[in-house]
Write a protein that holds these residues in place. Structure first.
Motif, PDB file in Angstrom:
ATOM      1  N   GLY A 196     -10.668  -5.337  49.028  1.00  0.00           N
ATOM      2  CA  GLY A 196     -11.561  -4.437  48.928  1.00  0.00           C
ATOM      3  C   GLY A 196     -10.864  -3.044  48.984  1.00  0.00           C
ATOM      4  N   SER A 197     -11.244  -2.246  47.971  1.00  0.00           N
ATOM      5  CA  SER A 197     -10.535  -0.897  47.834  1.00  0.00           C
ATOM      6  C   SER A 197     -11.735   0.278  47.892  1.00  0.00           C
ATOM      7  N   GLY A 198     -12.711   0.052  48.419  1.00  0.00           N
ATOM      8  CA  GLY A 198     -13.852   1.062  48.721  1.00  0.00           C
ATOM      9  C   GLY A 198     -13.397   1.766  49.947  1.00  0.00           C
ATOM     10  N   PRO A 199     -14.222   3.097  50.110  1.00  0.00           N
ATOM     11  CA  PRO A 199     -13.845   3.840  51.229  1.00  0.00           C
ATOM     12  C   PRO A 199     -13.139   3.060  52.594  1.00  0.00           C
ATOM     13  N   GLY A 200     -13.793   2.093  52.726  1.00  0.00           N
ATOM     14  CA  GLY A 200     -13.358   1.489  54.106  1.00  0.00           C
ATOM     15  C   GLY A 200     -11.939   0.871  53.769  1.00  0.00           C
ATOM     16  N   GLY A 201     -11.966   0.257  52.749  1.00  0.00           N
ATOM     17  CA  GLY A 201     -10.587  -0.380  52.360  1.00  0.00           C
ATOM     18  C   GLY A 201      -9.383   0.286  52.261  1.00  0.00           C
ATOM     19  N   TYR A 202      -9.499   1.271  51.248  1.00  0.00           N
ATOM     20  CA  TYR A 202      -8.457   2.063  51.158  1.00  0.00           C
ATOM     21  C   TYR A 202      -7.985   2.995  52.249  1.00  0.00           C
ATOM     22  N   GLU A 243      -7.874  -5.809  44.656  1.00  0.00           N
ATOM     23  CA  GLU A 243      -9.392  -4.982  44.163  1.00  0.00           C
ATOM     24  C   GLU A 243      -9.371  -5.761  42.891  1.00  0.00           C
ATOM     25  N   LYS A 244     -10.628  -6.228  42.998  1.00  0.00           N
ATOM     26  CA  LYS A 244     -10.947  -7.240  41.583  1.00  0.00           C
ATOM     27  C   LYS A 244     -11.339  -6.562  40.310  1.00  0.00           C
ATOM     28  N   TYR A 245     -11.726  -5.096  40.539  1.00  0.00           N
ATOM     29  CA  TYR A 245     -12.055  -4.389  39.550  1.00  0.00           C
ATOM     30  C   TYR A 245     -10.581  -3.702  39.095  1.00  0.00           C
ATOM     31  N   ALA A 246     -10.758  -2.982  37.967  1.00  0.00           N
ATOM     32  CA  ALA A 246      -9.702  -2.372  37.011  1.00  0.00           C
ATOM     33  C   ALA A 246      -9.480  -1.221  37.696  1.00  0.00           C
TER      34      ALA A 246
END
Length: 466
Positions: A10-16, A33-36
């Protein structure tokens, strides 16, 4: 097979942020990250795009309602170009997500595009254009959340929509029905209200933003009604039906009487749910609770000792900055450091105008806990800066311990409250008293003078400008 010290799913604010901090601390790091695009909900379909539309719609409202009073005359009719507004929003999103790409490269973090699922506690299968498998000594689950709904609502994503679709509408609704009087519903409701839509809010609780201090809720309710919002609290929605281009919402009011709302769009904003679909958590020995959240201990460690979880997918407020703090916390824990998070000092913000911001305890929480407290409140309309900018709605309220004077909570409604709340967080982090803040020099004229005045009001009721 590539092996890593840490893999972040997951690359949201927590992940990245977790990935960056792990890399800074010398760990070989991968992010999945599953999205592009990177950035998760917040950057792609949440915080960033909604603020872009809030700012654009605010400029439009100022042009049609306030410019003349400022002595600015615009010849001809001021018009909304919704397509251009949405395009500007998208360019802000593209710049921001592109910035995350840069940060991944800068920190030598390997990015995998695809759905990450556990094969076991140390192996992750990534299903994208090709299927890849990596090995990770430690994993951080940061898969975030998705918009929640009600079991009887069919989201067609055309007329019955979530926040994701509300960020890219092709037309301005004539009548937007918003189910849910929380942060997301009110923010997006205000965007379209400014652009000319009629907006009706239908809220199950007895007030909007029900988790915030009651005084704040009351003030925001008053301000939004002045802006011609139709707010219907204590209404239990029981059906949502689309008939052609019309949406019919039926609800029972607090008297048990059926009320019907008819509009051309219905925004369902009843909160968000943790997202673990496809994670295959059980294969890694990771437990999920009855509400769909990943179970963690005080160190954000799951039932599998080498796997951690952060952000919306675990307990607590679903806030981007809370996820970021947790991401750093886990990275530093893995590095053998002793980080800490004080969840009481994670601020909450509603980006309507006026903005709403709060940190610490509400009056209701202090009463429930039996803590003796004192209150200091100061109206924004008493500030020179507020009058100069014509932003006179709202107040700042400081709650302090009756005996020690330590600040226990700060709640505000007003222009730039989202930025001002940081002063309260700093004060409370260092356990400042109301008198400490009241003795700090605040630049004049500024909105933050209201914090000083509220602190003075809490200190022997000695505010200077009321």
């Amino acid at each position: 097979m590539n092996s890593y010290d840490v893999a972040v799913i997951g690359s949201g604010p927590g992940g990245y942020v977790a990935a960056i901090r792990c890399a800074q601390l010398g760990m070989k790091t991968a992010i999945i990250e599953k999205y592009a695009t990177l950035g998760g909900t917040c950057l792609n379909v949440g915080c960033i795009p909604s603020k872009a539309l809030l700012d654009s719609s605010h400029h439009y409202e100022d042009a049609i309602k306030h410019f003349e009073e400022h002595g600015i005359e615009i010849p001809g009719e001021v018009k909304v170009n919704l397509e251009k507004m949405i395009a500007r929003k998208q360019s802000v999103v593209d710049q921001t997500t592109g910035g995350i790409d840069y940060l991944m490269k800068k920190n030598n973090i390997d990015v995998y595009q695809g759905l990450g699922s556990f094969k076991d506690a140390t192996h992750i299968t990534i299903s994208g254009e090709e299927t890849t498998e990596i090995e990770a000594k430690n994993t951080i689950i940061a898969t975030g959340s998705k918009p929640a709904s009600l079991p009887f609502i069919e989201l067609d994503k055309e007329r019955v929509i979530t926040s994701t679709e509300a960020l890219k509408l092709k037309e301005i609704p004539k009548h937007l029905i918003v189910i849910g009087g929380g942060v997301i519903g009110l923010e997006l409701g205000q965007v379209y209200k400014r652009l000319g839509a009629e907006v009706s809010v239908v809220e199950y609780a007895d007030r909007i933003v029900p988790t915030m201090d009651a005084g704040v809720s009351k003030e925001l309710n008053k301000v939004l009604k002045k802006q011609k919002f139709k707010i219907n609290a204590s209404h239990k929605v029981k059906s949502v039906e689309r008939v052609g281009d019309e949406v019919i919402v039926k609800a029972d009011n607090k008297k048990g009487e059926e009320v019907e709302f008819k509009g051309d769009y219905c925004l369902v904003s009843v909160g968000r749910r943790p997202y673990t679909d496809g994670l295959n958590a059980e294969a890694a020995g990771v437990k999920i609770d009855e509400r769909g959240r990943v179970e963690v201990n005080d160190h954000l460690q799951t039932s599998a000792s080498n796997i951690y979880a952060i952000g919306d997918v675990v307990k607590g407020a679903m806030l981007a900055h809370k996820a970021e703090e947790e991401g750093v916390f886990v990275a530093e824990t893995l590095a053998g450091q002793k980080p800490h998070i004080d969840y009481n000092l994670i601020p909450g913000v509603v980006y309507t105008w006026p903005e709403v911001a709060a940190v610490g305890k509400t009056e209701e929480q202090l009463k429930e806990a039996g803590i003796a407290y004192k209150t200091g409140q100061f109206p924004m309309r008493a500030l020179g800066r507020s009058r100069a900018s014509m932003d006179i709605d709202g107040f700042v309220k400081v709650l302090a311990d009756k005996t020690t004077d330590e600040i226990l909570g700060v709640h505000m409604v007003g222009a730039r409250a989202a930025d001002m709340i940081a002063e309260a967080v700093v004060a409370m982090e260092y356990r400042a008293s109301a008198e400490d803040v009241s003795r700090m020099s605040h630049a004049h004229p500024t909105f933050t003078e209201a914090i000083k005045e509220a602190a003075l009001a809490a200190t022997d009721d000695r505010a200077l400008h009321v």
